[in-house]
Each structure stands twice: as C-alpha cells, then as structure tokens.
Design a protein around this motif. Structure first.
Motif, mmCIF file in Angstrom:
data_model
loop_
_atom_site.group_PDB
_atom_site.id
_atom_site.type_symbol
_atom_site.label_atom_id
_atom_site.label_comp_id
_atom_site.label_asym_id
_atom_site.label_seq_id
_atom_site.Cartn_x
_atom_site.Cartn_y
_atom_site.Cartn_z
ATOM 1 N N ILE A 1 0.833 -1.218 0.000
ATOM 2 C CA ILE A 1 0.000 0.000 0.000
ATOM 3 C C ILE A 1 0.859 1.255 0.000
ATOM 4 O O ILE A 1 0.351 2.357 0.104
ATOM 5 C CB ILE A 1 -1.039 0.042 1.149
ATOM 6 C CG1 ILE A 1 -0.369 -0.007 2.521
ATOM 7 C CG2 ILE A 1 -2.063 -1.052 0.995
ATOM 8 C CD1 ILE A 1 -1.271 0.541 3.628
ATOM 9 N N LEU B 1 5.056 -1.462 7.600
ATOM 10 C CA LEU B 1 4.161 -1.574 8.757
ATOM 11 C C LEU B 1 4.518 -2.841 9.526
ATOM 12 O O LEU B 1 5.293 -3.671 9.048
ATOM 13 C CB LEU B 1 2.717 -1.641 8.266
ATOM 14 C CG LEU B 1 2.264 -0.407 7.476
ATOM 15 C CD1 LEU B 1 1.004 -0.703 6.680
ATOM 16 C CD2 LEU B 1 2.033 0.763 8.414
ATOM 17 N N TYR C 1 6.574 2.248 2.602
ATOM 18 C CA TYR C 1 6.904 2.343 4.021
ATOM 19 C C TYR C 1 6.590 0.979 4.607
ATOM 20 O O TYR C 1 5.860 0.204 4.001
ATOM 21 C CB TYR C 1 6.075 3.441 4.720
ATOM 22 C CG TYR C 1 4.626 3.421 4.326
ATOM 23 C CD1 TYR C 1 4.158 4.218 3.287
ATOM 24 C CD2 TYR C 1 3.725 2.561 4.951
ATOM 25 C CE1 TYR C 1 2.836 4.170 2.888
ATOM 26 C CE2 TYR C 1 2.405 2.511 4.555
ATOM 27 C CZ TYR C 1 1.972 3.323 3.529
ATOM 28 O OH TYR C 1 0.655 3.273 3.122
HETATM 29 N N1 ADE Z 1 3.232 -5.059 5.321
HETATM 30 C C1 ADE Z 1 4.095 -4.252 5.944
HETATM 31 N N2 ADE Z 1 4.199 -3.092 5.323
HETATM 32 C C2 ADE Z 1 3.370 -3.141 4.247
HETATM 33 C C3 ADE Z 1 3.047 -2.244 3.201
HETATM 34 N N3 ADE Z 1 3.582 -1.034 3.104
HETATM 35 N N4 ADE Z 1 2.152 -2.645 2.280
HETATM 36 C C4 ADE Z 1 1.611 -3.880 2.344
HETATM 37 N N5 ADE Z 1 1.897 -4.770 3.302
HETATM 38 C C5 ADE Z 1 2.761 -4.404 4.248
#
Ligand code: ADE
Length: 269
Positions: free
Chosen positions: A146, A151, A149
């Motif tokens: 998404i 997560l 960056y």
């Molecule tokens: N998991 C950790 N970061 C993510 C990101 N930016 N997009 C999709 N899945 C993720």
C-alpha cells in the motif's frame, strides 16, 4: 473463523488469512462497508491462521534458516488455512491470492477496480519477518503493497484494500456516494467542494457555484481539478497531459470537444 454477511446472495467474498481476525473484522464492519455486508453485497471472512497449526503449542513461527533477525511465519499453517478456504468456496476456479507486502506492486485505483471483478479474493497478511517463501510460491498470485513504508503487519494494508475494492463493487455506493466522480477516477484530483453556509469564517463560496449555470460550473470544476492536480500531484498531472496530447493527436480539429471529453474521461475512467 469470523464471518459476517447477511445470508443473502453475495456479489463479492473477501477471505482474509490473518493472525488477528478481530482486528480486521472490527475495522471493516462499520459505515459503508458494514451497510454493504448487511445488504448482502459483500461478505468478509477472517480466518485465523493459528487455528490451522499442527504444533501442539499453537506456534505458527520459527527461526529463519541461514540466521538473521526475527521469526518467520511457517508454511504449514498458512497453507492449511488457504486450503480450508479454497475447499469451502462454491467455485472450483483457482482464486486470486493477494499477499500484502512492502515488496509488492503499489496499490492504486485501477487495481481496486480490477480486483472488484473477482467473486472471491483471498488476502494473506504476514507478520514478524514475513512468511516462508515456499508457501508463497505455492499459493500467491499477486504481491501488493500500500506504499513505500513498512508496517508491523499486513492487517492494515488488507483493510485499506478491502475498503477501496468494496466501493467499486456495484451497489455498494449509492448514487450520491458514487465512486466514479471522485478523486483518482481519472488522472485528475477532485475539485474543491462547499456546503452551507454561503459564508463561513469570512470565506465565501465561489460565485459560479451559486449561479445555477451548469456549463460554467462544469468548466470551473475542470479548471480547479487541473490546477489542484498540477500543484499537489505533478506525477498525475503529467499523465493527464500525456492523455490530452494523445486525444488531440487522434482528433486534431475538435479542440472544443476535447475539453468536454476530458471531463467524460474523468468520470468514466
Ligand atoms: N506489510 C508491511 N508493510 C506493508 C506495506 N507497506 N504494504 C503492504 N503490506 C505491508
């Protein structure tokens, strides 16, 4: 397994493979998506990967071969959770399986529209340092991020994607909320909008919007859309300009019509 739907004929089924099913369900069972579930247009099914581990301590992760920081989700529980979903689907077709990962293709509106055409969509959420490569090779059809960056897990990206895909499913938005005229339906961002009162904090609603002159309002909105896109998203503005050049090449004489076409393009893209 947590399942929400209305028991009626469903037009799109999301199956989310996750270690945190409650998080996903709480985030998606409200507002417009909640209403669509109640209307029977969507179902959201969060499957707890941990329920499928064969480990007697319910473990789903282990160290990585070759060393390195952190733990990896193991192949077995992920594969068994996936098989459970596939075996319970009405269709025999192999479903699309999205693995949400920062290593994927960056999600956008046209991907949302494309995924909204699926009847069943499986979204796989990773945690820790990721998932054993062998099961990814076996089941994943699309790697999607998404944004650039990182997560802590795939649940938030999965929720973002379910929200955005759902609003492209026919009937989920009513006419007033229609997805097609909003930002990103074409390359242009949406124009500024105003509601009552006519004056707030010393700021007036632009006269043209009070004029009742529909053609002028349309022109004003297009101009503002172009201006805003140029300022805020120069990357999209370039794409828009390229599109305009192509349209002009196709139809060099019809300069006047081109403008109108631009707005049509925005609305129907
Ligand atoms: N998991 C950790 N970061 C993510 C990101 N930016 N997009 C999709 N899945 C993720």
């Amino acid at each position: 397994m947590l399942l929400i739907n209305s028991g009626m004929e469903i037009s799109m089924n999301f199956h989310i493979l996750t270690l945190f099913p409650e998080m996903v369900m709480q985030g998606l069972n409200t507002s417009i998506i909640g209403r669509a579930i109640e209307k029977g247009l969507l179902s959201i099914n969060a499957i707890n990967i941990r329920d499928f581990t064969t480990d007697k301590h319910k473990k789903v992760d282990d160290y990585t071969y070759g060393g390195g920081a952190g733990m990896l989700m193991q192949a077995q529980p992920v594969y068994d959770a996936y098989s459970h979903v596939v075996n319970h689907m009405k269709t025999r077709q192999r479903p699309r399986v999205i693995y949400v990962t920062p290593q994927g293709k960056v999600f956008n509106q046209s991907m949302a529209k494309e995924f909204a055409m699926e009847q069943d969509l499986i979204i796989l959420c990773g945690h820790y340092e990721g998932i054993d490569e062998r099961v990814l090779e076996e089941i994943v059809t699309d790697y999607v991020s998404i944004g650039d960056y990182v997560l802590t897990g795939g649940e938030l990206p999965a929720m973002v994607m379910v929200d955005s895909i759902s609003r492209m499913v026919p009937g989920v938005l009513n006419n007033k909320e229609s997805g097609e005229t909003e930002s990103h339906s074409g390359y242009l961002l949406e124009y500024p909008q105003y509601s009552r009162p006519e004056e707030w904090n010393g700021k007036k609603v632009p006269d043209v919007l009070l004029s009742g002159h529909h053609k002028k309002i349309e022109e004003w909105r297009l101009e503002k859309s172009i201006q805003r896109t140029k300022e805020r998203r120069p990357d999209l503005y370039e794409k828009y300009m390229d599109e305009q050049r192509k349209l002009e090449e196709l139809n060099p004489k019809k300069k006047k019509r081109k403008r109108k076409k631009t707005l049509d393009f925005q609305e129907n893209a």
